[in-house]
Write an enzyme that holds these catalytic residues in place. Sequence first.
Site, PDB file in Angstrom:
ATOM      1  N   GLN A  10       0.831  -1.201   0.000  1.00 44.14           N
ATOM      2  CA  GLN A  10       0.000   0.000   0.000  1.00 44.14           C
ATOM      3  C   GLN A  10       0.867   1.252   0.000  1.00 44.14           C
ATOM      4  O   GLN A  10       1.877   1.328   0.698  1.00 44.14           O
ATOM      5  CB  GLN A  10      -0.902  -0.017   1.234  1.00 44.14           C
ATOM      6  CG  GLN A  10      -1.977   1.045   1.236  1.00 44.14           C
ATOM      7  CD  GLN A  10      -3.030   0.769   2.298  1.00 44.14           C
ATOM      8  OE1 GLN A  10      -3.158  -0.339   2.788  1.00 44.14           O
ATOM      9  NE2 GLN A  10      -3.788   1.785   2.657  1.00 44.14           N
ATOM     10  N   SER A 101       3.790  -6.270   2.732  1.00 48.80           N
ATOM     11  CA  SER A 101       2.482  -6.141   3.375  1.00 48.80           C
ATOM     12  C   SER A 101       1.408  -6.838   2.546  1.00 48.80           C
ATOM     13  O   SER A 101       1.461  -8.063   2.381  1.00 48.80           O
ATOM     14  CB  SER A 101       2.172  -4.658   3.626  1.00 48.80           C
ATOM     15  OG  SER A 101       1.075  -4.511   4.497  1.00 48.80           O
ATOM     16  N   LEU A 102       0.434  -6.105   1.974  1.00 44.77           N
ATOM     17  CA  LEU A 102      -0.597  -6.778   1.180  1.00 44.77           C
ATOM     18  C   LEU A 102       0.011  -7.542   0.011  1.00 44.77           C
ATOM     19  O   LEU A 102      -0.574  -8.531  -0.480  1.00 44.77           O
ATOM     20  CB  LEU A 102      -1.633  -5.772   0.667  1.00 44.77           C
ATOM     21  CG  LEU A 102      -1.241  -4.916  -0.547  1.00 44.77           C
ATOM     22  CD1 LEU A 102      -1.682  -5.572  -1.854  1.00 44.77           C
ATOM     23  CD2 LEU A 102      -1.811  -3.533  -0.455  1.00 44.77           C
ATOM     24  N   ARG A 126      -9.413  -8.013   3.548  1.00 44.55           N
ATOM     25  CA  ARG A 126      -8.348  -7.447   4.388  1.00 44.55           C
ATOM     26  C   ARG A 126      -8.392  -5.929   4.336  1.00 44.55           C
ATOM     27  O   ARG A 126      -8.325  -5.254   5.374  1.00 44.55           O
ATOM     28  CB  ARG A 126      -6.994  -7.961   3.902  1.00 44.55           C
ATOM     29  CG  ARG A 126      -5.773  -7.466   4.687  1.00 44.55           C
ATOM     30  CD  ARG A 126      -4.519  -8.008   4.005  1.00 44.55           C
ATOM     31  NE  ARG A 126      -3.285  -7.713   4.723  1.00 44.55           N
ATOM     32  CZ  ARG A 126      -2.556  -6.617   4.591  1.00 44.55           C
ATOM     33  NH1 ARG A 126      -2.973  -5.661   3.768  1.00 44.55           N
ATOM     34  NH2 ARG A 126      -1.433  -6.466   5.272  1.00 44.55           N
ATOM     35  N   HIS A 205       0.058  -2.230  10.902  1.00 43.68           N
ATOM     36  CA  HIS A 205       1.047  -3.122  11.508  1.00 43.68           C
ATOM     37  C   HIS A 205       1.345  -2.734  12.965  1.00 43.68           C
ATOM     38  O   HIS A 205       2.495  -2.695  13.395  1.00 43.68           O
ATOM     39  CB  HIS A 205       2.332  -3.160  10.667  1.00 43.68           C
ATOM     40  CG  HIS A 205       2.090  -3.645   9.279  1.00 43.68           C
ATOM     41  ND1 HIS A 205       1.738  -4.952   8.986  1.00 43.68           N
ATOM     42  CD2 HIS A 205       2.089  -2.993   8.076  1.00 43.68           C
ATOM     43  CE1 HIS A 205       1.552  -5.082   7.688  1.00 43.68           C
ATOM     44  NE2 HIS A 205       1.743  -3.907   7.121  1.00 43.68           N
ATOM     45  N   GLN A 254       0.481 -10.862  10.303  1.00 43.17           N
ATOM     46  CA  GLN A 254       1.097  -9.720   9.635  1.00 43.17           C
ATOM     47  C   GLN A 254       0.320  -8.419   9.834  1.00 43.17           C
ATOM     48  O   GLN A 254       0.893  -7.335   9.858  1.00 43.17           O
ATOM     49  CB  GLN A 254       1.227 -10.038   8.137  1.00 43.17           C
ATOM     50  CG  GLN A 254       2.023  -9.050   7.343  1.00 43.17           C
ATOM     51  CD  GLN A 254       1.348  -8.768   6.016  1.00 43.17           C
ATOM     52  OE1 GLN A 254       0.354  -8.064   5.964  1.00 43.17           O
ATOM     53  NE2 GLN A 254       1.895  -9.330   4.964  1.00 43.17           N
TER      54      GLN A 254
END
Length: 309
Positions: A10, A101-102, A126, A205, A254
Amino acid sequence: MALALLFSGQGAQKVGMGRSLYEQSAAARARFDEADSILGWSLTRTCFEGPEEELTQTKVCQPALYVHGLALLAALEEQGKLSATAAGASQPSPRYALGLSLGEITAYAAAGVFDFATGLRLVAERGRLMQHACEQTVGSMAAILGESREAVAVLCKEFDIEAANFNAPGQIIVSGEREKVAAAVAASKAAGKKVIPLNVAGAYHSRLMESARAAFADVLREVEFSRPAFTVFTNTTGRAISDPEELRAALAAQVVSSVLWEDCMRSAVAAGASEFWELGPGGVLAGLARRTEKSWAVKSFSEFDDLAK
């Protein structure tokens, strides 16, 4: 060549992403069209036309980056630049995949842990859950530049915030309640440190995302995971994982855990990766790779013209 694929996180999104792929690659177009059908709204139009405020929303940009990454992968295979399998292929085939991340979900899909449609539904949920968590909390993030992990750990403990991303040497992102992050930024600047507050919707996070983690873990339990066809590295461990249940647990953890991106990159090199191909807009991950080790071979692919590299 031992090829590793990198998938964006992102913040890499930009209006217009994927338009040339859609217009010039039938394989990429099929990915975007399938995504619109699965989601029930035009992700394609938002990617191509914006507005930026809409594309930047967590629930939109996460599926957008997932689809863009896999559309690039499909276009590279269609153009004969990449083989899906190593057997008898003259062109390179991926041996490793990792995503920021994603982008870890994109990496899993690329490696066959689940199919495109399943991964899209996961990343859309998500994004929705994380956006809801952002709306229910008051969080922010900041980049700490030029400091060691140990120094940032001391800062986090002092101000009750968390290290969200270890992106590269001297580039660490902290996350937490807005007032606490602001206090940490002010103290760091007063001490002569280089700190950049980030324009984000919330504290990704960090423990402020716990409601999203718990709900996402429930969603993940309903999905079948397969062993990856090639090696994938996970953000929470910084190492390769192949067991389906461990992969599932890593994706859930995560959401509230530190992203060990530098560790993932170093682990890929240690495992044998000799070249990285970034599939995503902006070249962000290539920049982090060069900051970590200038000798690493990295190419960035974002639009159709890049496929000629």
